[in-house]
Scaffold this motif. Structure first.
Motif, PDB file in Angstrom:
ATOM      1  N   ARG A   1     -22.103  -7.753   8.411  1.00 17.80           N
ATOM      2  CA  ARG A   1     -23.045  -8.236   9.429  1.00 17.80           C
ATOM      3  C   ARG A   1     -23.519  -7.110  10.343  1.00 17.80           C
ATOM      4  NH1 ARG A   1     -22.558 -13.411  12.729  1.00 17.80           N
ATOM      5  NH2 ARG A   1     -24.777 -12.992  12.751  1.00 17.80           N
ATOM      6  N   THR A   2     -22.577  -6.266  10.737  1.00 14.67           N
ATOM      7  CA  THR A   2     -22.939  -5.154  11.619  1.00 14.67           C
ATOM      8  C   THR A   2     -23.944  -4.243  10.932  1.00 14.67           C
ATOM      9  OG1 THR A   2     -20.704  -5.244  12.512  1.00 14.67           O
ATOM     10  CG2 THR A   2     -22.015  -3.302  13.051  1.00 14.67           C
TER      11      THR A   2
ATOM     12  N   ARG B   1     -27.362  -5.931  10.698  1.00 18.11           N
ATOM     13  CA  ARG B   1     -28.066  -5.951  11.980  1.00 18.11           C
ATOM     14  C   ARG B   1     -28.529  -4.562  12.390  1.00 18.11           C
ATOM     15  NH1 ARG B   1     -26.069 -10.215  16.151  1.00 18.11           N
ATOM     16  NH2 ARG B   1     -26.704 -12.021  14.965  1.00 18.11           N
TER      17      ARG B   1
ATOM     18  N   ARG C   1     -31.664  -3.661  10.658  1.00 21.18           N
ATOM     19  CA  ARG C   1     -32.786  -4.349  11.298  1.00 21.18           C
ATOM     20  C   ARG C   1     -33.216  -3.588  12.549  1.00 21.18           C
ATOM     21  NH1 ARG C   1     -33.858  -9.971  12.214  1.00 21.18           N
ATOM     22  NH2 ARG C   1     -35.915 -10.167  13.146  1.00 21.18           N
ATOM     23  N   ASP C   2     -32.234  -3.179  13.347  1.00 21.92           N
ATOM     24  CA  ASP C   2     -32.552  -2.454  14.577  1.00 21.92           C
ATOM     25  C   ASP C   2     -33.230  -1.118  14.275  1.00 21.92           C
ATOM     26  OD1 ASP C   2     -31.582  -4.484  16.092  1.00 21.92           O
ATOM     27  OD2 ASP C   2     -29.663  -3.543  16.560  1.00 21.92           O
TER      28      ASP C   2
ATOM     29  N   ARG D   1     -40.066  -6.039  17.349  1.00 18.58           N
ATOM     30  CA  ARG D   1     -39.343  -6.983  16.500  1.00 18.58           C
ATOM     31  C   ARG D   1     -40.323  -7.735  15.606  1.00 18.58           C
ATOM     32  NH1 ARG D   1     -34.401  -5.871  15.556  1.00 18.58           N
ATOM     33  NH2 ARG D   1     -32.842  -6.343  17.128  1.00 18.58           N
TER      34      ARG D   1
ATOM     35  N   ASP E   1     -30.306 -10.059   7.261  1.00 24.25           N
ATOM     36  CA  ASP E   1     -30.470 -10.302   8.690  1.00 24.25           C
ATOM     37  C   ASP E   1     -31.764 -11.060   9.003  1.00 24.25           C
ATOM     38  OD1 ASP E   1     -29.685 -10.263  11.346  1.00 24.25           O
ATOM     39  OD2 ASP E   1     -30.780  -8.412  11.786  1.00 24.25           O
TER      40      ASP E   1
ATOM     41  N   ASP F   1     -34.067 -14.329  10.444  1.00 24.90           N
ATOM     42  CA  ASP F   1     -34.041 -15.231  11.592  1.00 24.90           C
ATOM     43  C   ASP F   1     -34.115 -16.688  11.160  1.00 24.90           C
ATOM     44  OD1 ASP F   1     -34.306 -13.020  13.487  1.00 24.90           O
ATOM     45  OD2 ASP F   1     -36.313 -12.834  12.642  1.00 24.90           O
TER      46      ASP F   1
ATOM     47  N   ARG G   1     -34.291 -12.069  16.441  1.00 25.69           N
ATOM     48  CA  ARG G   1     -33.045 -11.821  17.147  1.00 25.69           C
ATOM     49  C   ARG G   1     -33.203 -10.713  18.204  1.00 25.69           C
ATOM     50  NH1 ARG G   1     -29.472  -8.149  16.305  1.00 25.69           N
ATOM     51  NH2 ARG G   1     -30.215  -7.544  14.263  1.00 25.69           N
TER      52      ARG G   1
END
Lengths: 322, 136
Positions: A18-19, A22, A25-26, B4, B56, B58, B133
């Motif tokens: 998960r980390t 994410r 994504r960031d 985002r 990931d 939404d 997110r």
């Protein structure tokens, strides 16, 4: 380093899915704080073997990647996959469909698959993809497969990141081979003729061989002449041979350069540093002139015929950069 | 510049092999500027949830034309909870009898779109109900 950065780094190194998901994504969204995480992860990267797979749409890259994952898992390697698809230049949206061919691996804890969109970068492989490779590397994946939209010369980018670059073509794409010889021919360490049961496979093989023989780069001609393999990815024919060939290429790199650390090669380091600088500079500059309203003002003046675009560039650059 | 984008997954659980609807929806989402991960046919809830975590996303949009909603939608909702990712918005679409809709909503599925729903209405719903997110 803040506590949250430290926590993210720790979890990535532990391989927390998960980390990692994410964080990528960031990175993609260019969120504040990611650079600190990437800085902290950097010392933990450089262990994975990176393989680039590129070629025109529809040649079967995703299917090939799917089979490669299967074989690599059988050999006991953990695998990270980054599947890059194009962003629509009109809407900014993207359909990321490479996963369809690889979904059978989604329950396998030793495989992490991530789809990424190109987001308007010109190269098939963006800075975000490069950083994502670092993340998968740091999380401990042994082998990272990067599948990129094969659109020609921009794909040259992938070479700077991958240890081995595979160019995939299919029989009957005579014109496309003509097109790729400008850029892709030089980047392929291994060529795959996929769907090799189709008519014209031998012809394509001959065409490719001839073009590769005209290579003027001595290293590529004398030391590593790119092999051409006939593959039928759907039927899992020729995939094992492909992996053996990759293995041979890996041994060649070690013999030639002493190790697999691409990042100790000054030429590659310089290229990626320049690329990173370019991105950062442009981003900072664009953000500044957008926020101050100057960009819009100049656009307005050009549209109304008060200013020409060449002078607009001069003015904007003079005020902020030079 | 930080920006985002909405990321959604379009998935087809179960055995029915009709994915035209799912593809049309995926296309509409793309045209709305979303990044759409498409998983293809014949997915188990386990596979969908695992992929959603790795990607990931939404939102997960589920398409069901042959009764999968009764068994596989609830299983998927359970799995989201188990994995601690119940913040992912789930909606469904397809041939789903009216009587089943309240039950589905009760288990946390945010919306069900039945045949004839205009595409732009679905897109608007997503924009309204799905926030990327970390964008507040």
């Amino acid at each position: 380093m803040t506590d949250s950065t430290r926590e993210i780094v720790k979890k990535v190194l532990e391989g927390d899915i998960r980390t990692v998901a994410r964080l990528i994504r960031d990175i993609d969204d260019n969120m504040p704080g990611i650079r600190d995480v990437l800085k902290a992860l950097y010392p933990h990267t450089g262990k994975a073997y990176v393989i680039g797979i590129t070629g025109a749409p529809g040649v079967g890259k995703s299917t090939l990647v799917d089979q490669m994952i299967k074989h690599l898992r059988q050999k006991g390697y953990t695998v990270g996959v980054l599947a890059v698809d194009p962003t629509s230049p009109f809407t900014g949206g993207a359909i990321l469909g490479d996963r369809v061919r690889m979904q059978r691996h989604s329950m396998d804890k030793g495989v992490f698959i991530r789809s990424m969109a190109t987001r308007g970068q010109f190269g098939g492989i963006t800075q975000a993809t490069r950083s994502a490779i670092d993340v998968l590397d740091a999380m401990g994946k042994d082998i990272i497969l990067v599948e990129t939209v094969g659109v020609g010369q921009d794909e040259v980018d992938i070479v700077k990141t991958a240890h081995t670059t595979i160019v995939v073509v299919i029989p009957g794409m005579g014109d496309d081979i003509q097109a790729i010889k400008a850029g892709i021919l030089e980047v392929g360490d291994i060529f795959v003729i996929n769907k090799a049961d189709r008519d014209g496979a031998d012809r394509t093989l001959m065409d490719l061989r001839m073009m590769l023989e005209m290579e003027t780069d001595r290293e590529r001609r004398d030391e590593w002449a790119p092999p051409i393999l006939k593959v039928q990815a759907v039927f899992d024919i020729g995939v094992e041979e492909l992996l053996e060939t990759i293995e041979r290429h890996r041994s060649y790199i070690i013999e030639r350069y002493g190790d697999l650390k691409l990042r100790s090669d000054p030429k590659r380091v310089k290229e990626s540093l320049i690329q990173m600088l370019k991105d950062r500079l442009f981003e900072t500059f664009l953000e500044r002139i957008s926020k101050s309203g100057e960009l819009e003002r100049r656009v307005d003046e050009i549209s109304k015929g008060i200013l020409d675009p060449y002078s607009a560039c001069d003015i904007l650059l003079k005020e902020h950069v030079v | 510049m930080a920006e985002r984008r909405i990321r959604v997954m379009v998935a087809k659980p179960g055995l029915d092999g009709h994915d035209r609807g799912a593809r049309v929806i995926a296309r509409a989402f793309r045209d709305a500027g979303f990044e759409v991960v498409y998983t293809g046919l014949h997915q188990t809830p386990e596979e969908i949830v695992e992929a959603a975590i790795q990607e990931d996303v939404d939102m997960i949009g589920l398409s069901s034309l042959a009764g999968a909603h009764r068994f596989l939608f609830p299983r998927l909702m359970e799995l989201l909870k188990e994995k601690g990712v119940e913040d992912i918005v789930v909606c469904g679409g397809g041939i789903i009898p009216k009587d089943d809709i309240p039950k589905l909503k009760e288990m946390g599925i945010k919306e069900i779109f039945t045949p004839g729903t205009p595409l732009n209405q679905i897109v608007e719903w997503v924009k309204e109900n799905v926030k990327p997110r970390g964008s507040g």
